[in-house]
Design a protein around this motif. Structure first.
Motif, short mmCIF file in Angstrom:
data_model
loop_
_atom_site.label_atom_id
_atom_site.label_comp_id
_atom_site.label_asym_id
_atom_site.label_seq_id
_atom_site.Cartn_x
_atom_site.Cartn_y
_atom_site.Cartn_z
N SER A 113 23.51 3.06 8.92
CA SER A 113 23.91 1.80 9.54
C SER A 113 22.81 0.77 9.35
CB SER A 113 24.13 2.03 11.01
OG SER A 113 22.93 2.51 11.55
N PRO A 114 23.14 -0.52 9.49
CA PRO A 114 22.14 -1.58 9.31
C PRO A 114 20.96 -1.41 10.26
CG PRO A 114 24.35 -2.51 9.48
CD PRO A 114 24.48 -1.06 9.78
N ALA A 115 21.23 -1.16 11.54
CA ALA A 115 20.13 -1.06 12.51
C ALA A 115 19.23 0.13 12.20
CB ALA A 115 20.67 -0.98 13.93
N ALA A 116 19.82 1.23 11.72
CA ALA A 116 19.02 2.40 11.36
C ALA A 116 18.06 2.07 10.22
CB ALA A 116 19.93 3.57 10.98
N ALA A 117 18.54 1.28 9.27
CA ALA A 117 17.69 0.87 8.14
C ALA A 117 16.52 0.02 8.63
CB ALA A 117 18.52 0.11 7.11
N MET A 118 16.80 -0.91 9.55
CA MET A 118 15.74 -1.75 10.10
C MET A 118 14.73 -0.90 10.86
SD MET A 118 15.91 -4.88 9.26
CE MET A 118 14.64 -5.55 10.35
N ARG A 119 15.23 0.11 11.58
CA ARG A 119 14.35 0.95 12.38
C ARG A 119 13.37 1.71 11.49
NH1 ARG A 119 18.06 3.96 15.74
NH2 ARG A 119 17.79 5.58 14.18
N LYS A 148 0.84 -1.21 0.00
CA LYS A 148 0.00 0.00 0.00
C LYS A 148 0.87 1.26 0.00
CE LYS A 148 -4.21 -1.52 0.17
NZ LYS A 148 -5.25 -1.05 -0.72
N PRO A 149 0.40 2.31 -0.70
CA PRO A 149 1.21 3.54 -0.74
C PRO A 149 1.34 4.19 0.63
CG PRO A 149 -0.93 3.84 -1.83
CD PRO A 149 -0.80 2.39 -1.51
N THR A 150 0.49 3.79 1.62
CA THR A 150 0.64 4.35 2.97
C THR A 150 1.98 3.94 3.57
OG1 THR A 150 -0.71 2.48 3.67
CG2 THR A 150 -1.77 4.62 3.67
N VAL A 151 2.51 2.78 3.11
CA VAL A 151 3.87 2.43 3.53
C VAL A 151 4.82 3.16 2.58
CG1 VAL A 151 5.52 0.57 3.95
CG2 VAL A 151 3.09 0.14 4.22
N GLU A 152 5.27 4.33 2.99
CA GLU A 152 6.17 5.09 2.14
C GLU A 152 7.53 4.42 2.18
OE1 GLU A 152 6.11 9.40 2.69
OE2 GLU A 152 4.33 9.06 3.93
N LYS A 153 7.99 4.05 1.00
CA LYS A 153 9.28 3.37 0.94
C LYS A 153 10.40 4.39 0.84
CE LYS A 153 7.41 -0.72 0.89
NZ LYS A 153 7.42 -1.47 2.12
N HIS A 154 10.98 4.70 1.97
CA HIS A 154 12.17 5.55 1.95
C HIS A 154 13.37 4.64 1.82
CE1 HIS A 154 9.80 8.90 3.41
NE2 HIS A 154 9.34 8.15 4.39
N ALA A 155 14.17 4.85 0.81
CA ALA A 155 15.43 4.12 0.77
C ALA A 155 16.33 4.75 1.83
CB ALA A 155 16.07 4.24 -0.61
N PRO A 156 16.96 3.93 2.69
CA PRO A 156 17.85 4.51 3.69
C PRO A 156 19.07 5.12 3.01
CG PRO A 156 17.97 2.10 3.73
CD PRO A 156 16.89 2.47 2.77
N PRO A 157 19.66 6.17 3.58
CA PRO A 157 20.87 6.76 3.01
C PRO A 157 21.96 5.70 2.86
CG PRO A 157 20.13 8.00 4.96
CD PRO A 157 19.27 6.80 4.84
N GLU A 203 7.73 2.36 9.57
CA GLU A 203 6.74 2.40 8.49
C GLU A 203 5.64 1.37 8.73
OE1 GLU A 203 9.28 1.97 5.14
OE2 GLU A 203 9.80 4.10 5.12
N ASN A 204 6.04 0.17 9.15
CA ASN A 204 5.05 -0.88 9.40
C ASN A 204 4.14 -0.53 10.57
OD1 ASN A 204 5.89 -2.45 7.33
ND2 ASN A 204 7.05 -3.89 8.58
N ARG A 205 4.69 0.11 11.58
CA ARG A 205 3.88 0.43 12.76
C ARG A 205 2.81 1.48 12.44
NH1 ARG A 205 8.78 -0.27 15.68
NH2 ARG A 205 9.20 1.95 15.67
N ALA A 206 3.00 2.21 11.34
CA ALA A 206 2.02 3.23 10.96
C ALA A 206 0.71 2.60 10.49
CB ALA A 206 2.61 4.14 9.88
N ILE A 207 0.73 1.34 10.14
CA ILE A 207 -0.48 0.67 9.65
C ILE A 207 -1.08 -0.15 10.79
CG2 ILE A 207 -1.40 -0.97 7.97
CD1 ILE A 207 0.98 -0.27 6.19
N PRO A 208 -2.31 0.17 11.20
CA PRO A 208 -2.90 -0.54 12.35
C PRO A 208 -2.96 -2.04 12.11
CG PRO A 208 -4.28 1.31 11.67
CD PRO A 208 -3.23 1.14 10.62
N GLY A 209 -2.55 -2.80 13.09
CA GLY A 209 -2.70 -4.25 13.02
C GLY A 209 -1.60 -4.97 12.26
#
Lengths: 205, 205
Positions: free
Chosen positions: A91-97, A78-87, A102-108
């Motif tokens: 770091s790896p953990a920042a990309a996961m975060r 869904k376009p509500t999950v805005e796909k930001h490519a990480p810089p 983004e996932n937490r923005a969608i209820p459930g």
């Protein structure tokens, strides 16, 4: 038994009308899961809430498990999950975060994800198992590539096995999110930052 | 409606006979879960397999969710889970690995655990939520103490927040176990070893 044309065996969603109907059901199912969660449910109960017959749901999705997988996949598209490519130098953990936020923005969605992983660990859920296994394999592969790049550019300790770093970062991100969802005092962002600093090497304060 | 004495409101399992019966049901339920897994089930189906009435199961355990929590707790108490105290100077991740190994020795226990955590993340499962929240809080507290001890004795980097280290190690252990269960090529032990070495400081090869 007589079979109506709609019941005749036919590759699912082959025809435009079937595709549209399947999508319509999927969209409604996403709303239903966002409201009620994915646990303690049945294909019959969902059919009722979505407003289709149990037979239609089985026709388009096969099983509850396959419907859940499709609901998750569709929610991710869904376009509500805005796909930001990480810089590139992030770091790896920042990309996961970023992906987790983004996932937490969608209820459930986070709840549905944890349900699918729990199903995947049982013996009798091949669709959930395939989904979870593929997802982790893809994540580890992508993250492993990113780690190699960061090691080459000097942003990450060169003495670490990229495959192990990838598995570790994905595991830490998933696990910390779970702990934080259950107890908001768990500072999952700070813990991932700490892991990032450890992976970069040098002082961590 | 007439209520038999057994149906009269009474604190559950107050009397010796009730306690024995509850334990008997619990032991059978553990066998059932070990064989069939915890997903896609109902209190009614379990009652049938255990060989008691649905009413008896409700009387002793309240709900499917509470029964699942009790089955997990009881499995953890069983003498088959040998409780080895980790050596005083062992690293946090090594301690988690030991505990995880012990759990994996009991069929179905890891699957039941992941199901309970998935339930806990949904809104409508207070017993599972309480169980998972308490378990993580206790683990973080125990692990945090261990980290402070290792920092004091010079076995762990002193510049790391013990609370964050605890949350990170527990998360990594849970998440890596999940990935490994789905794909045995994931070397979860090596990944936890790597995390240990990062936490100790110094070279990691």
């Amino acid at each position: 038994m007589t079979a109506s044309p709609a019941d005749a065996p036919r590759p699912r969603g082959r025809y435009p009308k079937g595709i549209a109907r399947r999508q319509e059901i999927l969209d409604k199912a996403i709303e239903v899961f966002a409201q009620r969660g994915s646990q303690k449910t049945s294909l019959r109960a969902i059919a009722q809430e979505v407003g289709v017959t149990h037979a239609a749901l089985t026709h388009y999705f096969g099983s509850l498990e396959e419907l859940l997988v499709e609901v998750y996949r569709e929610s991710q598209r869904k376009p509500t999950v805005e796909k930001h490519a990480p810089p590139a130098d992030s770091s790896p953990a920042a990309a996961m975060r970023l992906a987790a936020e983004e996932n937490r923005a969608i209820p459930g969605l986070v709840q549905l994800y944890s349900t699918l992983v729990a199903m995947a660990l049982e013996d009798n859920h091949p669709a959930a198992q395939q989904f979870a296994t593929d997802r982790f394999a893809r994540l580890r592969s992508d993250m492993g590539q990113q780690v190699r790049g960061l090691q080459a550019s000097g942003h990450l300790r060169a003495d670490l096995d990229p495959t192990l770093v990838a598995a570790l970062v994905i595991a830490a991100s998933d696990g910390l999110q779970t702990q934080w969802l259950l107890d908001a005092t768990v500072d999952h962002e700070a813990a991932l930052d700490m892991l990032d600093r450890l992976l970069r090497g040098g002082p961590t304060a």
